[in-house]
Motif scaffolding. Sequence first.
Motif, PDB file in Angstrom:
ATOM      1  N   HIS A   4      46.941 -32.415  24.342  1.00  6.94           N
ATOM      2  CA  HIS A   4      47.138 -30.957  24.342  1.00  6.94           C
ATOM      3  C   HIS A   4      45.773 -30.296  24.231  1.00  6.94           C
ATOM      4  CE1 HIS A   4      49.437 -27.342  23.915  1.00  6.94           C
ATOM      5  NE2 HIS A   4      48.801 -27.016  22.806  1.00  6.94           N
ATOM      6  N   SER A   5      45.389 -29.552  25.277  1.00  2.00           N
ATOM      7  CA  SER A   5      44.039 -28.995  25.324  1.00  2.00           C
ATOM      8  C   SER A   5      43.949 -27.546  24.876  1.00  2.00           C
ATOM      9  CB  SER A   5      43.480 -29.119  26.745  1.00  2.00           C
ATOM     10  OG  SER A   5      44.289 -28.410  27.647  1.00  2.00           O
ATOM     11  N   GLU A  19      46.777 -22.927  30.260  1.00  2.00           N
ATOM     12  CA  GLU A  19      46.428 -23.344  28.901  1.00  2.00           C
ATOM     13  C   GLU A  19      45.041 -22.806  28.598  1.00  2.00           C
ATOM     14  OE1 GLU A  19      46.825 -27.323  27.571  1.00  2.00           O
ATOM     15  OE2 GLU A  19      48.919 -27.439  28.158  1.00  2.00           O
ATOM     16  N   ILE A  20      44.898 -22.225  27.414  1.00  5.11           N
ATOM     17  CA  ILE A  20      43.618 -21.653  27.011  1.00  5.11           C
ATOM     18  C   ILE A  20      43.328 -22.013  25.562  1.00  5.11           C
ATOM     19  CG2 ILE A  20      43.681 -19.718  28.635  1.00  5.11           C
ATOM     20  CD1 ILE A  20      44.482 -18.012  26.127  1.00  5.11           C
ATOM     21  N   ALA A  21      42.078 -21.882  25.211  1.00  4.15           N
ATOM     22  CA  ALA A  21      41.663 -22.130  23.827  1.00  4.15           C
ATOM     23  C   ALA A  21      42.068 -20.947  22.956  1.00  4.15           C
ATOM     24  CB  ALA A  21      40.146 -22.312  23.780  1.00  4.15           C
ATOM     25  N   PRO A  22      42.292 -21.171  21.675  1.00  2.00           N
ATOM     26  CA  PRO A  22      42.561 -20.052  20.771  1.00  2.00           C
ATOM     27  C   PRO A  22      41.388 -19.079  20.792  1.00  2.00           C
ATOM     28  CG  PRO A  22      42.968 -22.156  19.676  1.00  2.00           C
ATOM     29  CD  PRO A  22      42.317 -22.462  20.994  1.00  2.00           C
ATOM     30  N   GLY A  23      41.697 -17.797  20.574  1.00  6.53           N
ATOM     31  CA  GLY A  23      40.642 -16.786  20.518  1.00  6.53           C
ATOM     32  C   GLY A  23      40.416 -16.051  21.822  1.00  6.53           C
ATOM     33  N   SER A  25      41.773 -13.540  24.899  1.00  9.74           N
ATOM     34  CA  SER A  25      42.752 -12.460  25.037  1.00  9.74           C
ATOM     35  C   SER A  25      43.774 -12.801  26.126  1.00  9.74           C
ATOM     36  CB  SER A  25      42.059 -11.143  25.394  1.00  9.74           C
ATOM     37  OG  SER A  25      41.629 -11.152  26.744  1.00  9.74           O
ATOM     38  N   LEU A  26      44.930 -12.161  26.045  1.00 10.04           N
ATOM     39  CA  LEU A  26      45.942 -12.351  27.087  1.00 10.04           C
ATOM     40  C   LEU A  26      45.426 -11.871  28.438  1.00 10.04           C
ATOM     41  CD1 LEU A  26      49.286 -11.404  25.322  1.00 10.04           C
ATOM     42  CD2 LEU A  26      48.543 -13.661  26.097  1.00 10.04           C
ATOM     43  N   LEU A  27      44.571 -10.860  28.448  1.00  7.41           N
ATOM     44  CA  LEU A  27      43.994 -10.388  29.704  1.00  7.41           C
ATOM     45  C   LEU A  27      43.140 -11.480  30.342  1.00  7.41           C
ATOM     46  CD1 LEU A  27      43.627  -8.045  31.692  1.00  7.41           C
ATOM     47  CD2 LEU A  27      41.711  -7.263  30.296  1.00  7.41           C
ATOM     48  N   GLN A  28      42.316 -12.145  29.542  1.00  6.97           N
ATOM     49  CA  GLN A  28      41.494 -13.240  30.064  1.00  6.97           C
ATOM     50  C   GLN A  28      42.372 -14.403  30.523  1.00  6.97           C
ATOM     51  OE1 GLN A  28      39.321 -13.361  26.338  1.00  6.97           O
ATOM     52  NE2 GLN A  28      37.383 -12.991  27.422  1.00  6.97           N
ATOM     53  N   ALA A  29      43.424 -14.705  29.773  1.00  4.52           N
ATOM     54  CA  ALA A  29      44.344 -15.783  30.144  1.00  4.52           C
ATOM     55  C   ALA A  29      45.038 -15.461  31.463  1.00  4.52           C
ATOM     56  CB  ALA A  29      45.373 -15.997  29.038  1.00  4.52           C
ATOM     57  N   ALA A  30      45.423 -14.196  31.649  1.00  2.24           N
ATOM     58  CA  ALA A  30      46.082 -13.792  32.893  1.00  2.24           C
ATOM     59  C   ALA A  30      45.145 -13.993  34.078  1.00  2.24           C
ATOM     60  CB  ALA A  30      46.519 -12.326  32.808  1.00  2.24           C
ATOM     61  N   ARG A  31      43.904 -13.617  33.914  1.00  4.88           N
ATOM     62  CA  ARG A  31      42.931 -13.809  35.001  1.00  4.88           C
ATOM     63  C   ARG A  31      42.796 -15.286  35.344  1.00  4.88           C
ATOM     64  NH1 ARG A  31      38.769  -9.229  32.758  1.00  4.88           N
ATOM     65  NH2 ARG A  31      39.835  -7.465  33.733  1.00  4.88           N
ATOM     66  N   LYS A  32      42.760 -16.141  34.322  1.00  7.07           N
ATOM     67  CA  LYS A  32      42.654 -17.576  34.554  1.00  7.07           C
ATOM     68  C   LYS A  32      43.874 -18.101  35.317  1.00  7.07           C
ATOM     69  CE  LYS A  32      42.089 -22.036  32.422  1.00  7.07           C
ATOM     70  NZ  LYS A  32      42.839 -22.866  31.534  1.00  7.07           N
ATOM     71  N   ALA A  87      45.375  -8.405  22.543  1.00  7.25           N
ATOM     72  CA  ALA A  87      46.206  -9.473  21.994  1.00  7.25           C
ATOM     73  C   ALA A  87      45.460 -10.803  22.156  1.00  7.25           C
ATOM     74  CB  ALA A  87      47.551  -9.516  22.709  1.00  7.25           C
ATOM     75  N   ILE A  88      45.006 -11.347  21.048  1.00 11.25           N
ATOM     76  CA  ILE A  88      44.222 -12.586  21.042  1.00 11.25           C
ATOM     77  C   ILE A  88      45.155 -13.753  20.727  1.00 11.25           C
ATOM     78  CG2 ILE A  88      42.250 -13.792  20.010  1.00 11.25           C
ATOM     79  CD1 ILE A  88      41.547 -11.179  21.587  1.00 11.25           C
ATOM     80  N   VAL A  89      45.098 -14.767  21.559  1.00 13.25           N
ATOM     81  CA  VAL A  89      46.010 -15.910  21.475  1.00 13.25           C
ATOM     82  C   VAL A  89      45.659 -16.816  20.303  1.00 13.25           C
ATOM     83  CG1 VAL A  89      46.810 -17.952  22.714  1.00 13.25           C
ATOM     84  CG2 VAL A  89      46.437 -15.805  23.953  1.00 13.25           C
ATOM     85  N   ARG A  90      46.717 -17.182  19.542  1.00  8.87           N
ATOM     86  CA  ARG A  90      46.587 -18.126  18.434  1.00  8.87           C
ATOM     87  C   ARG A  90      47.592 -19.273  18.544  1.00  8.87           C
ATOM     88  NH1 ARG A  90      46.414 -14.127  13.255  1.00  8.87           N
ATOM     89  NH2 ARG A  90      48.647 -14.270  13.561  1.00  8.87           N
TER      90      ARG A  90
END
Length: 122
Positions: A4-5, A19-23, A25-32, A87-90
């Motif tokens: 699990h990465s 999949e993203i690292a903690p810390g 934002s949802l905006l950055q995750a959406a772009r990815k 919203a920062i992912v945890r």
Amino acid sequence: MKPHSGNKIVFLPEGRQTEIAPGVSLLQAARKAGVKIATRCDGKAGCLMCKVKIEEETLGAVNPPGDIERRKLGSQLNDGVRLACQAIVRGDVRVTVPEDPLKAAVRRRLEEARRGQEDELW
């Protein structure tokens, strides 16, 4: 089995995942993930264009809203609405991105047509 990465983020209604690292934002995750979330302020909580709805069972997987977000969203926070830039992912999150109205209408038509074809087969 792959280790699990990071945190799994699911963007609805498209169902895209990343999949993203903690810390992050949802905006950055959406772009990815290749999910388009409109924004004009480049993640500064100024334009309010990046509103998303976090599914209730995953609300605890993002940081609590800060003062700026509480002032700007008010009671919408009670419905799970957050600014994707704040919203920062945890943890693992399921989030609904509002669709462009035209795109939503086209998607509904395609789904109706698909169901109609399936009905004809029976």
